[in-house]
Scaffold this motif. Structure first.
Motif, PDB file in Angstrom:
ATOM      1  N   SER A  35       4.524  56.713  27.164  1.00  0.00           N
ATOM      2  CA  SER A  35       4.955  55.486  27.843  1.00  0.00           C
ATOM      3  C   SER A  35       6.456  55.324  27.676  1.00  0.00           C
ATOM      4  O   SER A  35       7.060  55.847  26.741  1.00  0.00           O
ATOM      5  N   PHE A  36       7.040  54.593  28.605  1.00  0.00           N
ATOM      6  CA  PHE A  36       8.478  54.327  28.603  1.00  0.00           C
ATOM      7  C   PHE A  36       8.724  53.012  27.872  1.00  0.00           C
ATOM      8  O   PHE A  36       8.167  51.975  28.237  1.00  0.00           O
ATOM      9  N   ALA A  37       9.570  53.052  26.859  1.00  0.00           N
ATOM     10  CA  ALA A  37       9.858  51.859  26.063  1.00  0.00           C
ATOM     11  C   ALA A  37      10.916  50.979  26.717  1.00  0.00           C
ATOM     12  O   ALA A  37      10.947  49.769  26.475  1.00  0.00           O
ATOM     13  N   VAL A  38      11.787  51.566  27.542  1.00  0.00           N
ATOM     14  CA  VAL A  38      12.884  50.805  28.151  1.00  0.00           C
ATOM     15  C   VAL A  38      12.679  50.758  29.662  1.00  0.00           C
ATOM     16  O   VAL A  38      12.797  51.777  30.356  1.00  0.00           O
ATOM     17  N   VAL A  39      12.332  49.563  30.154  1.00  0.00           N
ATOM     18  CA  VAL A  39      12.139  49.326  31.581  1.00  0.00           C
ATOM     19  C   VAL A  39      12.886  48.055  31.960  1.00  0.00           C
ATOM     20  O   VAL A  39      13.075  47.156  31.142  1.00  0.00           O
ATOM     21  N   ASP A  40      13.307  47.990  33.206  1.00  0.00           N
ATOM     22  CA  ASP A  40      13.983  46.806  33.712  1.00  0.00           C
ATOM     23  C   ASP A  40      13.657  46.687  35.195  1.00  0.00           C
ATOM     24  O   ASP A  40      13.202  47.658  35.812  1.00  0.00           O
ATOM     25  N   GLY A  41      13.900  45.551  35.757  1.00  0.00           N
ATOM     26  CA  GLY A  41      13.649  45.403  37.179  1.00  0.00           C
ATOM     27  C   GLY A  41      13.843  43.984  37.655  1.00  0.00           C
ATOM     28  O   GLY A  41      13.928  43.040  36.869  1.00  0.00           O
ATOM     29  N   GLN A  42      13.906  43.876  38.952  1.00  0.00           N
ATOM     30  CA  GLN A  42      14.028  42.586  39.607  1.00  0.00           C
ATOM     31  C   GLN A  42      13.510  42.719  41.024  1.00  0.00           C
ATOM     32  O   GLN A  42      13.347  43.814  41.536  1.00  0.00           O
ATOM     33  N   GLY A  43      13.251  41.584  41.623  1.00  0.00           N
ATOM     34  CA  GLY A  43      12.758  41.584  42.992  1.00  0.00           C
ATOM     35  C   GLY A  43      13.096  40.290  43.686  1.00  0.00           C
ATOM     36  O   GLY A  43      13.562  39.325  43.070  1.00  0.00           O
ATOM     37  N   GLU A  44      12.860  40.307  44.979  1.00  0.00           N
ATOM     38  CA  GLU A  44      13.076  39.108  45.782  1.00  0.00           C
ATOM     39  C   GLU A  44      11.947  38.975  46.778  1.00  0.00           C
ATOM     40  O   GLU A  44      11.575  39.938  47.455  1.00  0.00           O
ATOM     41  N   THR A  56      13.593  50.098  37.038  1.00  0.00           N
ATOM     42  CA  THR A  56      14.400  51.151  36.423  1.00  0.00           C
ATOM     43  C   THR A  56      13.827  51.500  35.050  1.00  0.00           C
ATOM     44  O   THR A  56      13.497  50.609  34.270  1.00  0.00           O
ATOM     45  N   LEU A  57      13.726  52.801  34.793  1.00  0.00           N
ATOM     46  CA  LEU A  57      13.235  53.302  33.511  1.00  0.00           C
ATOM     47  C   LEU A  57      14.316  54.138  32.856  1.00  0.00           C
ATOM     48  O   LEU A  57      15.073  54.823  33.536  1.00  0.00           O
ATOM     49  N   ASP A  58      14.335  54.131  31.537  1.00  0.00           N
ATOM     50  CA  ASP A  58      15.200  55.031  30.782  1.00  0.00           C
ATOM     51  C   ASP A  58      14.351  56.240  30.398  1.00  0.00           C
ATOM     52  O   ASP A  58      13.442  56.120  29.577  1.00  0.00           O
ATOM     53  N   PRO A  59      14.617  57.422  30.985  1.00  0.00           N
ATOM     54  CA  PRO A  59      13.779  58.584  30.681  1.00  0.00           C
ATOM     55  C   PRO A  59      13.840  59.000  29.217  1.00  0.00           C
ATOM     56  O   PRO A  59      12.883  59.571  28.692  1.00  0.00           O
ATOM     57  N   ALA A  60      14.937  58.692  28.536  1.00  0.00           N
ATOM     58  CA  ALA A  60      15.054  59.024  27.113  1.00  0.00           C
ATOM     59  C   ALA A  60      14.151  58.141  26.255  1.00  0.00           C
ATOM     60  O   ALA A  60      13.979  58.410  25.067  1.00  0.00           O
ATOM     61  N   SER A  61      13.558  57.096  26.851  1.00  0.00           N
ATOM     62  CA  SER A  61      12.671  56.218  26.093  1.00  0.00           C
ATOM     63  C   SER A  61      11.208  56.636  26.193  1.00  0.00           C
ATOM     64  O   SER A  61      10.349  55.978  25.605  1.00  0.00           O
ATOM     65  N   ALA A  81      17.706  63.648  30.640  1.00  0.00           N
ATOM     66  CA  ALA A  81      18.125  62.254  30.455  1.00  0.00           C
ATOM     67  C   ALA A  81      19.615  62.106  30.187  1.00  0.00           C
ATOM     68  O   ALA A  81      20.208  61.083  30.555  1.00  0.00           O
ATOM     69  N   GLU A  82      20.224  63.103  29.572  1.00  0.00           N
ATOM     70  CA  GLU A  82      21.659  63.008  29.302  1.00  0.00           C
ATOM     71  C   GLU A  82      22.464  62.938  30.596  1.00  0.00           C
ATOM     72  O   GLU A  82      23.417  62.176  30.712  1.00  0.00           O
ATOM     73  N   ASN A  83      22.070  63.709  31.594  1.00  0.00           N
ATOM     74  CA  ASN A  83      22.780  63.735  32.879  1.00  0.00           C
ATOM     75  C   ASN A  83      22.202  62.770  33.909  1.00  0.00           C
ATOM     76  O   ASN A  83      22.865  62.444  34.895  1.00  0.00           O
ATOM     77  N   HIS A  84      20.956  62.347  33.693  1.00  0.00           N
ATOM     78  CA  HIS A  84      20.282  61.431  34.627  1.00  0.00           C
ATOM     79  C   HIS A  84      19.610  60.324  33.822  1.00  0.00           C
ATOM     80  O   HIS A  84      18.400  60.349  33.581  1.00  0.00           O
ATOM     81  N   PRO A  85      20.400  59.336  33.387  1.00  0.00           N
ATOM     82  CA  PRO A  85      19.897  58.329  32.447  1.00  0.00           C
ATOM     83  C   PRO A  85      18.989  57.258  33.044  1.00  0.00           C
ATOM     84  O   PRO A  85      18.569  56.349  32.319  1.00  0.00           O
ATOM     85  N   GLU A  86      18.666  57.363  34.339  1.00  0.00           N
ATOM     86  CA  GLU A  86      17.773  56.372  34.946  1.00  0.00           C
ATOM     87  C   GLU A  86      16.781  57.029  35.886  1.00  0.00           C
ATOM     88  O   GLU A  86      17.118  57.968  36.605  1.00  0.00           O
ATOM     89  N   ILE A  87      15.581  56.496  35.875  1.00  0.00           N
ATOM     90  CA  ILE A  87      14.578  56.746  36.897  1.00  0.00           C
ATOM     91  C   ILE A  87      14.468  55.424  37.638  1.00  0.00           C
ATOM     92  O   ILE A  87      14.318  54.376  37.002  1.00  0.00           O
ATOM     93  N   THR A  88      14.562  55.460  38.956  1.00  0.00           N
ATOM     94  CA  THR A  88      14.472  54.196  39.700  1.00  0.00           C
ATOM     95  C   THR A  88      13.411  54.282  40.789  1.00  0.00           C
ATOM     96  O   THR A  88      13.188  55.337  41.385  1.00  0.00           O
TER      97      THR A  88
END
Length: 172
Positions: A35-44, A56-61, A81-88
């Motif tokens: 599982s991913f420990a670091v997630v974020d997001g928003q919507g309208e 958005t997910l942090d793949p390193a998490s 993850a070092e070169n691509h720090p986000e999954i969106t």
């Protein structure tokens, strides 16, 4: 989306949200889960009922409870993850259909590679202040440059299970 979901801006509740993956390995005999420990997001939710947003997910998490495997998954053979720090996942549209079924269209970006993605979610809860969606879908990791497969051990699709909880931040 629906009259039960208030128009306005929504923020992902990180404490109530879970995003997990599972993949068969060892020629289908073992399922690796994480599982991913670091997630974020928003919507309208707009006045016309349409909905957009971003998760958005942090793949390193990604945590599979096995440090050596996690280090490999975070590295260049997989998420890099070092070169691509986000999954969106950029939601282009979400439409309520047939009761609690939500048809979601968007763009999934992993390792800098974007692919159109359509999935079905279930509206688990909706009121004036909170919305929860549950989804399960599969991803072909090869389409995102994650083709590492030592001795053919890791064939097949990766399953993603998500429970996304949003709270309303303000009206539009």
């Amino acid at each position: 989306m629906t009259v039960a979901v208030e128009t306005g801006l929504w923020q992902l509740d990180r404490t109530a949200t879970t995003i997990a993956v599972s993949h068969k390995t060892m020629w289908g005999m073992v399922t690796v889960k994480g599982s991913f420990a670091v997630v974020d997001g928003q919507g309208e939710v707009r006045p016309d009922g349409s909905a957009t947003g971003t998760v958005t997910l942090d793949p390193a998490s990604l945590d599979t409870k096995h440090a050596k495997r996690d280090k490999h998954l975070h590295g260049a053979d997989f998420f890099d993850a070092e070169n691509h720090p986000e999954i969106t996942f950029a939601v282009r549209g979400a439409e309520l259909r047939d009761g609690d079924t939500v048809h979601v269209t968007g763009q999934l970006t992993v390792r800098g590679i974007s692919r159109p993605t359509t999935l079905t979610a279930r509206l688990a809860r909706a009121n004036a202040d909170a919305v929860s969606l549950e989804a399960e879908f599969t991803v072909d990791r090869d389409q995102f440059g994650m083709g590492w497969n030592q001795m053919g051990m890791m064939k097949g699709l990766t399953t993603v299970r998500a429970t996304l909880c949003f709270v309303r931040t303000k009206t539009a």
